[in-house]
Design a protein around this motif. Structure first.
Motif, PDB file in Angstrom:
ATOM      1  N   GLN A  58       0.907  -1.096  -0.144  1.00 19.42           N
ATOM      2  CA  GLN A  58       0.095   0.039   0.104  1.00 19.42           C
ATOM      3  C   GLN A  58       0.898   1.255   0.101  1.00 19.42           C
ATOM      4  N   THR A  59       1.948   1.208   0.788  1.00 22.90           N
ATOM      5  CA  THR A  59       2.741   2.460   0.946  1.00 22.90           C
ATOM      6  C   THR A  59       3.484   2.492  -0.559  1.00 22.90           C
ATOM      7  N   ALA A  60       3.856   1.286  -1.073  1.00 15.15           N
ATOM      8  CA  ALA A  60       4.442   1.692  -2.289  1.00 15.15           C
ATOM      9  C   ALA A  60       3.564   2.245  -3.561  1.00 15.15           C
ATOM     10  N   VAL A  61       2.076   2.029  -3.526  1.00 13.86           N
ATOM     11  CA  VAL A  61       1.407   2.347  -4.552  1.00 13.86           C
ATOM     12  C   VAL A  61       1.295   3.571  -4.131  1.00 13.86           C
ATOM     13  N   ARG A  62       1.103   4.363  -3.011  1.00 10.24           N
ATOM     14  CA  ARG A  62       0.920   5.548  -2.599  1.00 10.24           C
ATOM     15  C   ARG A  62       2.080   6.352  -2.835  1.00 10.24           C
ATOM     16  N   SER A  63       3.337   5.967  -2.877  1.00 13.76           N
ATOM     17  CA  SER A  63       4.411   6.888  -2.933  1.00 13.76           C
ATOM     18  C   SER A  63       4.440   8.014  -4.045  1.00 13.76           C
ATOM     19  N   PRO A  64       4.264   7.719  -5.270  1.00 10.36           N
ATOM     20  CA  PRO A  64       4.085   8.742  -6.089  1.00 10.36           C
ATOM     21  C   PRO A  64       3.168   9.906  -5.920  1.00 10.36           C
ATOM     22  N   LEU A  65       2.123   9.678  -5.429  1.00  9.12           N
ATOM     23  CA  LEU A  65       0.978  10.555  -4.929  1.00  9.12           C
ATOM     24  C   LEU A  65       1.496  11.288  -3.749  1.00  9.12           C
ATOM     25  N   GLU A  66       1.998  10.738  -2.889  1.00  8.72           N
ATOM     26  CA  GLU A  66       2.550  11.636  -1.531  1.00  8.72           C
ATOM     27  C   GLU A  66       3.729  12.196  -2.013  1.00  8.72           C
ATOM     28  N   LEU A  67       4.601  11.907  -2.805  1.00  8.09           N
ATOM     29  CA  LEU A  67       5.742  12.627  -3.174  1.00  8.09           C
ATOM     30  C   LEU A  67       5.376  14.138  -3.700  1.00  8.09           C
ATOM     31  N   LEU A  68       4.409  13.887  -4.485  1.00  5.42           N
ATOM     32  CA  LEU A  68       3.936  15.187  -5.193  1.00  5.42           C
ATOM     33  C   LEU A  68       3.045  15.891  -4.393  1.00  5.42           C
ATOM     34  N   GLY A  69       2.545  15.292  -3.422  1.00  6.97           N
ATOM     35  CA  GLY A  69       1.504  16.012  -2.368  1.00  6.97           C
ATOM     36  C   GLY A  69       0.177  16.044  -2.838  1.00  6.97           C
ATOM     37  N   SER A  70      -0.418  15.025  -3.752  1.00  7.12           N
ATOM     38  CA  SER A  70      -1.497  15.176  -4.290  1.00  7.12           C
ATOM     39  C   SER A  70      -2.113  13.801  -4.085  1.00  7.12           C
ATOM     40  N   ALA A  71      -2.225  13.351  -3.029  1.00  7.30           N
ATOM     41  CA  ALA A  71      -2.849  12.208  -2.340  1.00  7.30           C
ATOM     42  C   ALA A  71      -4.359  12.313  -2.377  1.00  7.30           C
ATOM     43  N   GLY A  72      -4.878  13.569  -1.798  1.00  7.47           N
ATOM     44  CA  GLY A  72      -6.354  13.788  -1.701  1.00  7.47           C
ATOM     45  C   GLY A  72      -6.924  14.459  -2.885  1.00  7.47           C
ATOM     46  N   ARG A  73      -6.244  14.607  -4.047  1.00  6.49           N
ATOM     47  CA  ARG A  73      -7.033  15.113  -5.271  1.00  6.49           C
ATOM     48  C   ARG A  73      -7.243  14.416  -6.272  1.00  6.49           C
ATOM     49  N   TYR A  74      -6.801  12.951  -6.279  1.00  4.17           N
ATOM     50  CA  TYR A  74      -7.349  12.436  -7.462  1.00  4.17           C
ATOM     51  C   TYR A  74      -7.575  10.840  -7.068  1.00  4.17           C
ATOM     52  N   ASP A  75      -8.802  10.313  -7.691  1.00  2.55           N
ATOM     53  CA  ASP A  75      -9.037   8.941  -7.335  1.00  2.55           C
ATOM     54  C   ASP A  75      -8.199   8.192  -8.450  1.00  2.55           C
ATOM     55  N   VAL A  76      -7.981   7.059  -8.058  1.00  9.66           N
ATOM     56  CA  VAL A  76      -7.236   5.960  -8.797  1.00  9.66           C
ATOM     57  C   VAL A  76      -7.774   4.935  -9.280  1.00  9.66           C
ATOM     58  N   VAL A  77      -8.215   4.645 -10.499  1.00  8.28           N
ATOM     59  CA  VAL A  77      -8.672   3.387 -10.965  1.00  8.28           C
ATOM     60  C   VAL A  77      -7.881   2.607 -11.720  1.00  8.28           C
TER      61      VAL A  77
END
Length: 130
Positions: free
Chosen positions: A45-64
């Motif tokens: 889960q951490t690996a999957v979220r890492s690109p979103l967290e790197l750019l600080g856009s974790a709450g901006r996009y839904d990923v399908v």
């Protein structure tokens, strides 16, 4: 269904992840299931979220995402690669950050083929002098 804002294809070993980023609140869906349900291990889960967290856009996009082939580790890393590629379409600045973190490079390591006369790729049969 909402039209994808950004798309990306991620690959690792034999796993392929087709990723769509939609405007939303950070929900990640993989093959119709929640992220935590599809990848129960926290490290995935951490690996999957890492690109979103790197750019600080974790709450901006839904990923399908739709993932095929491989095992869980390959699928998690393919998904990370796909998300990173989709985010790279956003701007040159985000592309630079992702590239510096090594998330846009496809990890080309794969299983080495078995050679004839050997038991595995490199393991040899036992040698007997007599």
């Amino acid at each position: 269904m909402a039209e994808a804002l950004y798309r990306g294809t991620g690959r690792r070993k034999t796993a392929v992840a087709r990723v769509r980023l939609l405007p939303g609140d950070g929900k990640i869906t993989v093959n119709g299931r929640e992220l935590a349900e599809f990848f129960p291990r926290p490290s995935y889960q951490t690996a999957v979220r890492s690109p979103l967290e790197l750019l600080g856009s974790a709450g901006r996009y839904d990923v399908v995402a739709k993932i095929e082939g491989g095992g869980l580790t390959g699928q998690a890393e393919a998904l990370r690669h796909g998300i990173a590629r989709a985010l790279a379409e956003e701007s040159q600045e985000s592309r630079g950050e992702l590239k510096a973190a090594g998330m846009l490079t496809r990890d080309d390591r794969a299983v080495e083929r078995k050679k004839y006369g050997l038991k595995k790729a490199r393991k040899r049969p036992q040698f007997s002098k007599r």
